[in-house]
Design an enzyme around this catalytic site. Structure first.
Site, PDB file in Angstrom:
ATOM      1  N   GLY A  15       9.821   5.556   5.735  1.00 36.86           N
ATOM      2  CA  GLY A  15      11.227   5.202   5.913  1.00 36.86           C
ATOM      3  C   GLY A  15      11.440   4.259   7.073  1.00 36.86           C
TER       4      GLY A  15
ATOM      5  N   ILE B  78       3.261  13.718   9.539  1.00 43.10           N
ATOM      6  CA  ILE B  78       2.403  14.880   9.334  1.00 43.10           C
ATOM      7  C   ILE B  78       1.989  14.976   7.872  1.00 43.10           C
ATOM      8  CG2 ILE B  78       3.457  16.178  11.227  1.00 43.10           C
ATOM      9  CD1 ILE B  78       4.855  17.908   9.057  1.00 43.10           C
ATOM     10  N   ASP B  79       2.710  14.281   6.976  1.00 39.88           N
ATOM     11  CA  ASP B  79       2.459  14.397   5.540  1.00 39.88           C
ATOM     12  C   ASP B  79       1.228  13.620   5.079  1.00 39.88           C
ATOM     13  OD1 ASP B  79       4.862  15.857   5.378  1.00 39.88           O
ATOM     14  OD2 ASP B  79       6.015  14.013   5.162  1.00 39.88           O
TER      15      ASP B  79
ATOM     16  N   GLY C 140       5.133  18.396   3.345  1.00 38.87           N
ATOM     17  CA  GLY C 140       4.332  17.388   2.669  1.00 38.87           C
ATOM     18  C   GLY C 140       5.135  16.469   1.777  1.00 38.87           C
TER      19      GLY C 140
END
Length: 361
Positions: A116, A138-139, A182
């Site tokens: 994003g 973190i995903d 996730g």
């Protein structure tokens, strides 16, 4: 080259401070470049809210979670929300943000963020701003980089949770479901599930069917293993089911907030087996805490590389980990799509060979 700006956008992530520290230290110590940090992501860019970063301000922050600059995932300058006379509206404030950078005399802007934030960064680059991106999430779902910083810390947190769930699951003969983050990719669930010894791993890339999960649980009971651990990604779906959506945030560039799939599955399991099933939603615990050493090192490498990319004027690029090297990749390539788990990958097949079920067979 005399001044650069830096901001952190999107969700917070372990390792952000280590990137900020590396950028500031290299820029000042090696190139004598001044560094300005915009507060609360792109919101600070629009409102001209910033601080000057120096060596003292970034001293001792590399091991800290979060970001000293603050962040937000709701303030896209190209669709900036404001309130006037009690009415909320949005407008394009990108020109104002660019004007603020010009008044400050910035030669370039380093944007630390996920897909994003990097999509927003790309729009600024297309409007003539000198941009360098740093991959954060973190995903681990950003294209064109082997690993994003923050991912390994999130996996470590989830793995630790699985370790703890094992003991209570075995004591009470329960099915324990751990719901992890996730978004639309199953990287956290897959890595944490394997490292934590889960019996079932459910990810968005492989649709599951409840009957196969039930078969796995019953098979374990027949072998006197009267408990089961299931790790489920928030974006996982059952066959002929929609994703579980917790809420929709209208003024965000990523408006859909996933959540609730763990409870949906628990209800199905209890109805079909009468086995007590409990759900733990790990939530924002995955975003918090100190980054593990791997993420501290990767973040530092990214920060150092970002400054070098600025000095070399390789604008419009994102620093990326390819194998053991940090390289520059066009942001356009990095944000084309999200990086998903390949259902037939070696890691998935390795998990299957251990008897781990993905709920599809």
């Amino acid at each position: 080259m005399s001044k650069i700006g830096v901001l952190t956008g999107g969700g917070d992530c372990p390792g952000l401070n280590a990137v900020i520290r590396a950028i500031t230290k290299k820029a000042i110590s090696i190139y004598d470049i001044e560094v300005y940090g915009f507060l609360d992501g792109f919101k600070g860019l629009v409102n001209n809210n910033y601080i000057k970063l120096d060596l003292l301000r970034v001293s001792g922050i590399g091991h800290l979670g979060g970001t000293i600059l603050g962040t937000t995932n709701r303030d896209n300058p190209f669709e900036f929300y404001s309130i006037k006379n009690g009415i909320e509206f949005k407008s394009d404030q990108s020109d104002q943000a660019i004007e603020n950078m010009k008044k400050l005399g910035l030669d370039a802007l380093i944007v630390i963020g996920g897909d994003g934030s990097l999509n927003i960064a790309l729009k600024f680059y297309e409007k003539g701003v000198n941009i360098i991106g740093v991959p954060k999430t973190i995903d681990n779902d950003l294209m064109c980089t082997d690993v994003t910083f923050g991912f390994n810390t999130a996996v470590n947190t989830a793995s630790d949770a699985i370790d703890k769930l094992h003991t209570t699951a075995e004591s009470h003969h329960r099915v324990m479901i751990l719901e992890v983050m996730g978004r639309y990719a199953g990287w956290i669930a897959l890595h944490a599930g394997i490292s934590g010894g889960a019996d079932v791993i459910l990810i968005p890339e492989i649709q599951y069917e409840a009957e196969y999960i039930i078969n796995k649980i019953r098979s374990r009971y027949e072998k006197n293993k009267k408990f089961s651990i299931i790790v489920i990604a928030e974006g996982a779906t059952g066959k002929n089911q929609d994703m579980a959506i917790q809420k929709v945030v209208d003024n965000s560039h990523d408006p859909i907030r996933l959540g609730g799939i763990g409870n949906r599955l628990a209800k199905e399991i209890e109805e079909l087996t009468d086995i007590e099933t409990r759900v733990t939603v790990l939530g924002h615990l995955q975003r918090g805490g100190s980054p593990v050493p791997y993420d501290r090192i990767l973040s530092t490498r990214y920060g150092v590389a970002a400054v070098k990319s600025v000095v070399d004027q390789k604008y419009g690029n994102m620093v990326s980990l390819q194998g053991t090297e940090i390289v520059n990749i066009p942001i356009t390539e990095a944000v084309k799509d999200i990086k998903r788990v390949e259902p037939n990958s070696h890691l998935v097949e390795s998990a299957r060979s251990l008897g781990i079920s993905f709920g599809d067979r």
